[in-house]
Design an enzyme around this catalytic site. Structure first.
Site, PDB file in Angstrom:
ATOM      1  N   GLU A  80      51.350  12.835 -19.722  1.00 57.60           N
ATOM      2  CA  GLU A  80      51.225  13.449 -21.049  1.00 57.60           C
ATOM      3  C   GLU A  80      52.034  14.741 -21.139  1.00 57.60           C
ATOM      4  O   GLU A  80      52.577  15.072 -22.186  1.00 57.60           O
ATOM      5  CB  GLU A  80      49.741  13.704 -21.341  1.00 57.60           C
ATOM      6  CG  GLU A  80      49.460  14.300 -22.696  1.00 57.60           C
ATOM      7  CD  GLU A  80      49.383  15.821 -22.646  1.00 57.60           C
ATOM      8  OE1 GLU A  80      49.619  16.447 -23.679  1.00 57.60           O
ATOM      9  OE2 GLU A  80      49.089  16.358 -21.570  1.00 57.60           O
ATOM     10  N   GLN A 110      37.037  23.974 -23.789  1.00 60.42           N
ATOM     11  CA  GLN A 110      36.914  22.862 -22.852  1.00 60.42           C
ATOM     12  C   GLN A 110      37.281  23.260 -21.428  1.00 60.42           C
ATOM     13  O   GLN A 110      36.818  22.643 -20.472  1.00 60.42           O
ATOM     14  CB  GLN A 110      37.758  21.687 -23.336  1.00 60.42           C
ATOM     15  CG  GLN A 110      37.184  21.066 -24.614  1.00 60.42           C
ATOM     16  CD  GLN A 110      37.900  19.794 -25.031  1.00 60.42           C
ATOM     17  OE1 GLN A 110      39.076  19.611 -24.770  1.00 60.42           O
ATOM     18  NE2 GLN A 110      37.186  18.909 -25.705  1.00 60.42           N
ATOM     19  N   HIS A 119      40.521   9.826 -28.561  1.00 58.10           N
ATOM     20  CA  HIS A 119      40.521  11.270 -28.313  1.00 58.10           C
ATOM     21  C   HIS A 119      39.457  11.642 -27.280  1.00 58.10           C
ATOM     22  O   HIS A 119      39.684  12.497 -26.421  1.00 58.10           O
ATOM     23  CB  HIS A 119      40.267  12.041 -29.608  1.00 58.10           C
ATOM     24  CG  HIS A 119      41.349  11.896 -30.627  1.00 58.10           C
ATOM     25  ND1 HIS A 119      42.649  12.268 -30.375  1.00 58.10           N
ATOM     26  CD2 HIS A 119      41.326  11.418 -31.902  1.00 58.10           C
ATOM     27  CE1 HIS A 119      43.388  12.040 -31.453  1.00 58.10           C
ATOM     28  NE2 HIS A 119      42.606  11.513 -32.389  1.00 58.10           N
ATOM     29  N   ASP A 136      39.638  10.690 -22.710  1.00 57.21           N
ATOM     30  CA  ASP A 136      40.051  11.530 -21.587  1.00 57.21           C
ATOM     31  C   ASP A 136      39.145  12.743 -21.447  1.00 57.21           C
ATOM     32  O   ASP A 136      39.010  13.300 -20.360  1.00 57.21           O
ATOM     33  CB  ASP A 136      41.506  11.973 -21.763  1.00 57.21           C
ATOM     34  CG  ASP A 136      41.724  12.876 -22.959  1.00 57.21           C
ATOM     35  OD1 ASP A 136      41.769  14.094 -22.776  1.00 57.21           O
ATOM     36  OD2 ASP A 136      41.857  12.355 -24.080  1.00 57.21           O
ATOM     37  N   HIS A 143      47.201  10.759 -22.410  1.00 54.08           N
ATOM     38  CA  HIS A 143      46.217  11.798 -22.085  1.00 54.08           C
ATOM     39  C   HIS A 143      45.193  11.274 -21.083  1.00 54.08           C
ATOM     40  O   HIS A 143      44.826  11.978 -20.132  1.00 54.08           O
ATOM     41  CB  HIS A 143      45.495  12.259 -23.354  1.00 54.08           C
ATOM     42  CG  HIS A 143      46.229  13.304 -24.126  1.00 54.08           C
ATOM     43  ND1 HIS A 143      47.168  12.986 -25.076  1.00 54.08           N
ATOM     44  CD2 HIS A 143      46.171  14.655 -24.096  1.00 54.08           C
ATOM     45  CE1 HIS A 143      47.647  14.107 -25.603  1.00 54.08           C
ATOM     46  NE2 HIS A 143      47.066  15.124 -25.020  1.00 54.08           N
TER      47      HIS A 143
END
Length: 356
Positions: free
Chosen positions: A20, A110, A297, A300, A323
């Protein structure tokens, strides 16, 4: 991780241009470095992006992780393409971090969430100032509706609030998180229940009311044309902000699984209808893979906590993305943990992820 001195273990070496090739590699590496005590070096940071190297939100995440983990850091400047991070002992605390730009608050959240949750004995408050709606990072409605619901399923309770929205270029948004002490649990889900409803919010900041109304009307018309036989309700909202911006979020709610939220983010010169189309197209794409328990989304983003959980996890995904593949590679560099990512056999069939 008993020592407060930076680790003398051999460096985990990561190629930031691999897969990615964005900020996700750095985000995952920082989290795992803090939790395992293993130092790392990442080169060619964000080599596949228009502006390679660290951006302000990445620098903010590194600085915050370094403070949390009493780490030694080399190469933490905006634009740097090479970084070395040597953690000490994690010392959880409440944090307020101002990115200083419209950089993604979701990316910083995150990065710090799992170290705060897994190393704290009491709930911690994290306040982030910057962008809350970013096209290439998790926007607030996704974090609040979908990411948080997945975390709850994994035994990781988080509460979120957005007192102010932040859009490019001014930023100034405010994301507040209350993170409970917890450790992740394994999770198995290879299908999803029936679609029960679609809930949405079309919002704007310091723009005429018709912008949000046009996004709402376009989404309602597209979803009606698609023949959805469920209740669809899209509210309009006026968000407080120091700048201007617009976005629409659409959450597909299925029985027994977390909602899947898709967000279109406005930008100067982009018609409101096109913003709505972006969210609708992603939503319909997800609905077109009926056996996917997890949207592309989230796929991952839940992989990291599941890799840290004791026990085996299995989940199906609507698409196998770069990702997801890249996050699996990054996690394997730190953890001796089997992770299999199985590609879908057909366009309307899900991929599958097996951890442990």
């Amino acid at each position: 991780m008993s020592s407060t001195r930076p680790s003398s273990e051999p460096l985990v070496t990561l190629d930031g241009s691999r897969g990615e090739g964005g900020g996700q590699i750095l985000r995952t590496a920082l989290t795992l470095s803090l939790l395992t005590g293993r130092p790392f070096r990442v080169s060619k940071i964000r080599a596949n992006r228009d502006k390679p190297g660290l951006r302000p939100q990445h620098k903010a995440a590194v600085d915050a992780a370094a403070m949390l983990g009493r780490a030694e850091v080399l190469g933490c400047e905006v634009g740097s393409r090479d970084l070395v991070f040597r953690p000490g002992r994690v010392e959880p605390r409440d944090l307020t971090i101002d990115i200083g730009t419209a950089g993604a608050t979701g990316m910083v959240l995150q990065t710090l969430h799992l170290p705060l949750a897994m190393r704290s004995e009491t709930a911690r408050r994290l306040t982030l100032i910057g962008g809350t709606f970013n096209p290439k990072a998790p926007p607030f409605p996704f974090l609040d509706r979908t990411w948080r619901a997945h975390l709850a399923n994994l035994g990781l309770p988080v509460a979120l609030a957005m007192p102010a929205a932040g859009f490019y270029p001014r930023g100034g948004g405010r994301l507040e998180a209350w993170i409970e002490p917890a450790s992740p649990k394994p999770w198995v889900r290879t299908t999803r229940g029936d679609l029960t409803r679609v809930r949405g919010v079309a919002g704007s900041a310091n723009l005429p009311d018709h912008v949000a109304e046009r996004m709402r009307d376009r989404a309602l018309a597209r979803l009606a044309d698609a023949g959805l036989n469920v209740d669809v309700d899209i509210e309009t909202a006026a968000w407080p902000s120091i700048g201007q911006g617009a976005a629409i979020s659409l959450a597909a709610e299925h029985a027994g699984t977390p909602p899947a939220t898709f967000v279109g983010v406005g930008e100067r010169g982009k018609p409101a209808e096109r913003v709505a189309d972006e969210a609708v197209d992603e939503l319909l794409g997800f609905l077109g893979v009926p056996d996917a328990a997890v949207d592309h989304h989230s796929a991952d983003q839940i992989l990291l906590p599941l890799a840290l959980a004791e026990g085996r996890s299995i989940y199906t995904v609507s698409a196998v993305t770069e990702h997801l593949r890249t996050n699996a590679l990054t996690i394997r560099a730190f953890l001796d943990r089997p992770i299999e990512v199985e590609e879908p056999l057909a366009e309307d069939q899900p991929g599958r992820v097996v951890v442990g």
